[in-house]
Design a protein around this motif. Structure first.
Motif, PDB file in Angstrom:
ATOM      1  N   SER A 267      15.710-131.442  10.196  1.00  0.00           N
ATOM      2  CA  SER A 267      15.793-131.917   9.011  1.00  0.00           C
ATOM      3  C   SER A 267      16.217-131.409   7.915  1.00  0.00           C
ATOM      4  O   SER A 267      16.088-130.415   7.919  1.00  0.00           O
ATOM      5  CB  SER A 267      14.577-132.490   8.899  1.00  0.00           C
ATOM      6  OG  SER A 267      13.771-133.600   9.935  1.00  0.00           O
ATOM      7  N   THR A 268      16.803-132.253   7.094  1.00  0.00           N
ATOM      8  CA  THR A 268      17.655-131.405   5.523  1.00  0.00           C
ATOM      9  C   THR A 268      16.690-133.050   4.963  1.00  0.00           C
ATOM     10  O   THR A 268      17.633-133.960   4.752  1.00  0.00           O
ATOM     11  CB  THR A 268      19.095-132.220   6.074  1.00  0.00           C
ATOM     12  OG1 THR A 268      19.345-130.772   6.908  1.00  0.00           O
ATOM     13  CG2 THR A 268      19.301-131.024   4.533  1.00  0.00           C
TER      14      THR A 268
ATOM     15  N   ARG B 285      17.421-133.136   0.790  1.00  0.00           N
ATOM     16  CA  ARG B 285      18.760-133.093   0.832  1.00  0.00           C
ATOM     17  C   ARG B 285      18.383-133.351  -1.198  1.00  0.00           C
ATOM     18  O   ARG B 285      19.179-133.765  -1.879  1.00  0.00           O
ATOM     19  CB  ARG B 285      19.934-134.699   0.391  1.00  0.00           C
ATOM     20  CG  ARG B 285      20.324-134.283   1.821  1.00  0.00           C
ATOM     21  CD  ARG B 285      21.338-135.077   2.621  1.00  0.00           C
ATOM     22  NE  ARG B 285      21.779-135.127   3.725  1.00  0.00           N
ATOM     23  CZ  ARG B 285      21.911-134.337   4.828  1.00  0.00           C
ATOM     24  NH1 ARG B 285      22.909-132.814   3.622  1.00  0.00           N
ATOM     25  NH2 ARG B 285      22.103-134.193   6.065  1.00  0.00           N
ATOM     26  N   SER B 286      17.449-133.849  -1.624  1.00  0.00           N
ATOM     27  CA  SER B 286      17.047-134.245  -2.685  1.00  0.00           C
ATOM     28  C   SER B 286      15.855-133.152  -2.950  1.00  0.00           C
ATOM     29  O   SER B 286      14.945-132.913  -2.211  1.00  0.00           O
ATOM     30  CB  SER B 286      16.617-135.329  -2.737  1.00  0.00           C
ATOM     31  OG  SER B 286      15.324-136.009  -2.025  1.00  0.00           O
TER      32      SER B 286
END
Length: 156
Positions: free
Chosen positions: A122-123, A125-126
């Motif tokens: 999972s990434t 991104r914010s």
């Protein structure tokens, strides 16, 4: 790693500890709390019995003879700092346990495992709320700028 573990422990206590709606029994195991110390022995007994529900720790969690009462989730932060022996010990501990590995800079092997589908990834991104953007400057060396930057950080 002791400082990072202490930060994680403090945040975990604040969010999930005994004085919250979740009431989780949280403990910190770090260097200096070996099985030859009274505090280390007592904490290890509480961990082995399952009394401690969530353990935050350093490499001390990977020592031989460490037993976990009912380990369901293992969270590893900054896996790239672990050596071969620690990773082998992690494999033994995590057999049948869900493992969450956190890293801002994944090691090539871990990245390859996630890209090939062996590991899920999972990434985020914010950035977290209230996080200020990082400012980078390229300039000639100046003792005055270094002094100013250190003073600003110490004042935070």
């Amino acid at each position: 790693t002791g400082v990072l573990a202490a930060q994680h422990f403090k945040n975990t206590l604040k969010r999930m500890g005994p004085d919250t709606e979740f009431g989780v029994n949280v403990a910190l195991l770090r260097g200096g709390m070996g099985k030859n110390t009274k505090a280390g022995r007592e904490l290890r007994e509480r961990i082995a019995s399952g009394e401690v529900e969530l353990i935050v720790g350093t490499h001390a969690l990977l020592t031989q003879g460490m037993q976990f009462g009912d380990l369901g989730l293992l969270v590893v932060d900054e896996e790239q700092r672990f050596g071969v022996k620690q990773k082998e010990r992690l494999k033994l501990i995590s057999n049948g346990v869900d493992v969450l590995t956190l890293s801002a800079t994944p090691i090539p092997r871990t990245l390859q495992m996630s890209l090939s589908g062996i590991r899920d990834t999972s990434t985020i991104r914010s950035p977290p709320p209230m996080r200020k953007a990082t400012k980078s400057y390229v300039q000639d060396f100046s003792e005055e700028i270094v002094k100013e930057a250190i003073s600003r950080e110490l004042a935070r």
